[in-house]
Scaffold this active site. Structure first.
Site, short mmCIF file in Angstrom:
data_model
loop_
_atom_site.label_atom_id
_atom_site.label_comp_id
_atom_site.label_asym_id
_atom_site.label_seq_id
_atom_site.Cartn_x
_atom_site.Cartn_y
_atom_site.Cartn_z
N SER A 25 0.82 -1.21 0.00
CA SER A 25 0.00 0.00 0.00
C SER A 25 0.85 1.26 0.00
CB SER A 25 -0.94 0.05 1.20
OG SER A 25 -0.18 0.16 2.38
N TYR A 58 -3.03 0.61 -3.04
CA TYR A 58 -4.21 1.20 -2.41
C TYR A 58 -3.77 2.09 -1.26
CZ TYR A 58 -3.44 -2.43 1.05
OH TYR A 58 -2.87 -3.23 2.00
#
Length: 128
Positions: A25, A58
């Site tokens: 991430s 993300y």
């Protein structure tokens, strides 16, 4: 027909750290997320302006005001602390809505402080 368009971006952010051991991430200061109209867990395309690398991951919400831009897991190999990146989100909209759609652009300084933001095609809002 639906089109896939730029929704928002944080322009010229500086990577502050990396954590190879994390599951993956990008951690972004929650203040920057709010100003850029981004949310935790949203998919992002990241471009490294230093080496041309592009990768998807993300968002994880970082501490408000920390100015953190931390790459985690495998993404930490795509940019080093000090590298300049662009973080982009996208959305799907109906083709007939596309001409009026205006993505949000947040421009930050070399310390990841928000400088200004605007919707593409509109005037800047000075932030700092």
């Amino acid at each position: 027909m639906k089109l896939h368009l730029l929704k928002s971006k944080i322009h010229n952010a500086i990577v502050t750290s990396g954590d190879l051991e994390y599951e993956g991430s990008i951690t972004v200061d929650s203040e920057l997320l709010k100003k850029a109209d981004m949310i935790p867990n949203e998919k992002v395309l990241v471009v490294n302006n230093n080496n041309g690398e592009r990768f998807e991951t993300y968002i994880i919400k970082g501490d408000h005001g920390s100015r953190v831009i931390q790459l985690n897991g495998a993404a930490a190999r795509c940019a080093l602390p000090g590298d300049e990146i662009i973080i982009m989100t996208f959305c799907e909209i109906e083709a007939e809505e596309a001409p009026d759609f205006k993505p949000m652009v947040l421009i930050v300084d070399k310390n990841n402080n928000p400088k200004r933001r605007h919707r593409i095609g509109e005037e800047d809002e000075q932030l700092g």
